[in-house]
Design an enzyme around this catalytic site. Structure first.
Site, PDB file in Angstrom:
ATOM      1  N   PHE A 141       0.849  -1.194   0.000  1.00 16.52           N
ATOM      2  CA  PHE A 141       0.000   0.000   0.000  1.00 16.52           C
ATOM      3  C   PHE A 141       0.882   1.240   0.000  1.00 16.52           C
ATOM      4  O   PHE A 141       1.726   1.411   0.894  1.00 16.52           O
ATOM      5  CB  PHE A 141      -0.925  -0.006   1.225  1.00 16.52           C
ATOM      6  CG  PHE A 141      -1.913  -1.147   1.217  1.00 16.52           C
ATOM      7  CD1 PHE A 141      -3.181  -0.994   0.667  1.00 16.52           C
ATOM      8  CD2 PHE A 141      -1.570  -2.388   1.743  1.00 16.52           C
ATOM      9  CE1 PHE A 141      -4.087  -2.043   0.643  1.00 16.52           C
ATOM     10  CE2 PHE A 141      -2.459  -3.448   1.725  1.00 16.52           C
ATOM     11  CZ  PHE A 141      -3.724  -3.274   1.180  1.00 16.52           C
TER      12      PHE A 141
ATOM     13  N   VAL B  43       2.260  -1.799   4.477  1.00 17.88           N
ATOM     14  CA  VAL B  43       2.014  -0.366   4.330  1.00 17.88           C
ATOM     15  C   VAL B  43       3.364   0.344   4.281  1.00 17.88           C
ATOM     16  O   VAL B  43       4.222   0.107   5.138  1.00 17.88           O
ATOM     17  CB  VAL B  43       1.187   0.139   5.543  1.00 17.88           C
ATOM     18  CG1 VAL B  43       1.054   1.645   5.515  1.00 17.88           C
ATOM     19  CG2 VAL B  43      -0.185  -0.523   5.563  1.00 17.88           C
ATOM     20  N   CYS B  44       3.566   1.204   3.309  1.00 18.83           N
ATOM     21  CA  CYS B  44       4.843   1.928   3.182  1.00 18.83           C
ATOM     22  C   CYS B  44       5.058   2.863   4.367  1.00 18.83           C
ATOM     23  O   CYS B  44       4.202   3.701   4.675  1.00 18.83           O
ATOM     24  CB  CYS B  44       4.880   2.729   1.895  1.00 18.83           C
ATOM     25  SG  CYS B  44       6.283   3.864   1.835  1.00 18.83           S
ATOM     26  N   ILE B  45       6.208   2.737   4.994  1.00 16.04           N
ATOM     27  CA  ILE B  45       6.462   3.520   6.211  1.00 16.04           C
ATOM     28  C   ILE B  45       6.536   5.025   5.927  1.00 16.04           C
ATOM     29  O   ILE B  45       5.958   5.831   6.665  1.00 16.04           O
ATOM     30  CB  ILE B  45       7.731   3.019   6.942  1.00 16.04           C
ATOM     31  CG1 ILE B  45       7.900   3.747   8.272  1.00 16.04           C
ATOM     32  CG2 ILE B  45       8.987   3.161   6.103  1.00 16.04           C
ATOM     33  CD1 ILE B  45       8.868   3.073   9.224  1.00 16.04           C
TER      34      ILE B  45
ATOM     35  N   ALA C   6       3.132   6.271   5.161  1.00 11.84           N
ATOM     36  CA  ALA C   6       2.306   6.155   6.368  1.00 11.84           C
ATOM     37  C   ALA C   6       2.610   7.276   7.363  1.00 11.84           C
ATOM     38  O   ALA C   6       1.696   7.844   7.974  1.00 11.84           O
ATOM     39  CB  ALA C   6       2.523   4.795   7.021  1.00 11.84           C
TER      40      ALA C   6
END
Lengths: 130, 127
Positions: A39, A77-79, A82
């Protein structure tokens, strides 16, 4: 076939997450493997457990969590994306001095390398976005 | 070379940039993927189509927008061994731009050639 999935849009505003979900479900039903769902961009908002959609509507976040539990999907989820958008797990919240976390069950936060790796390891990387 | 990197598979990655640099975050976050991805020693190319060609234009001034001008980062791509930048000829012409308006050396290709370039890829990430 082994698929990597990239979801680039958030829930509800855009259909990308719905279409990705239906694609993943259909692929699994046909016996294909989903290597990872990544994501990115506003797509990280698919991973917040704090959404409360109307009861007569689909619950996009919960639906991903349930599918992940059922099929042991790797939802990442991409840090960086995010952090910009306020999506945290417990350790990220602590590290950034925030008083709450909001990541939904079945999702994990990690780096963009996980997207590149999905591109390398999958037979096809399918992008859902605008 | 990639053969030395045991266990990894060298694939052809193409990053397709279709949007203007500002107004949305897609362009900047696309560049972030390119920079991270460069560490994986794959065969990387970038394509610029439509308003995406504006990402490479010289003289970007974002002060009034209060956002970061990230166009200098394209000049750093060479240090990451990312040197294949393809720009759609029709997109440049439609916007009154030419290669000399861009911050980095590129290969200008027509839409037909761009289609061939895309056809030759293993992984296409479209932003």
């Amino acid at each position: 076939m082994k698929f990597g999935i990239l979801v680039n849009e958030g829930p509800y505003t855009h259909e990308a997450s719905d279409t990705a979900y239906q694609f993943v479900k259909a692929a699994l039903a046909k016996g294909h493997e989903i290597y990872r769902v990544f994501f990115y961009h506003d797509g990280v908002n698919n991973g917040t457990r704090l959404t409360v959609p109307p009861q007569d509507d689909r619950n996009i976040v919960k639906r991903w969590s349930e599918l992940a539990a059922e099929h042991k999907l790797d939802l990442v989820v991409c840090i960086a994306a995010a952090q910009r958008r306020g999506l945290m797990d417990k350790s990220e919240a602590k590290r950034n001095g925030k008083d709450a976390d909001n990541i939904a069950p079945g999702f994990r936060i990690s780096g963009l390398g996980q997207l590149i790796e999905a591109g390398i390891q999958s037979d096809r990387l399918v992008v859902f976005g605008d | 070379m990639t053969e030395e990197n045991a266990g990894s598979v060298a694939k052809r990655f193409l990053y397709v940039n279709r949007r203007a640099p500002y107004g949305t975050l897609y362009a900047l976050e696309s560049l972030e993927v390119v920079l991270i991805g460069a560490a994986f020693e794959q065969d990387v190319s970038l394509a610029f189509l439509g308003d995406g060609v504006y990402q490479l234009t010289k003289g970007q001034d974002t002060k009034a927008l209060e956002v970061k001008n990230f166009s200098p980062a394209f000049r750093a791509l060479e240090d990451y061994d990312v040197t294949k930048l393809y720009v759609e000829k029709e997109a440049l012409e439609a916007r009154g731009l030419s290669e000399s308006d861009l911050v980095v050396p590129v290969e200008v290709v027509d839409a037909e050639r761009m289609a061939e370039i895309m056809e030759a890829q293993d992984v296409i990430l479209s932003f």
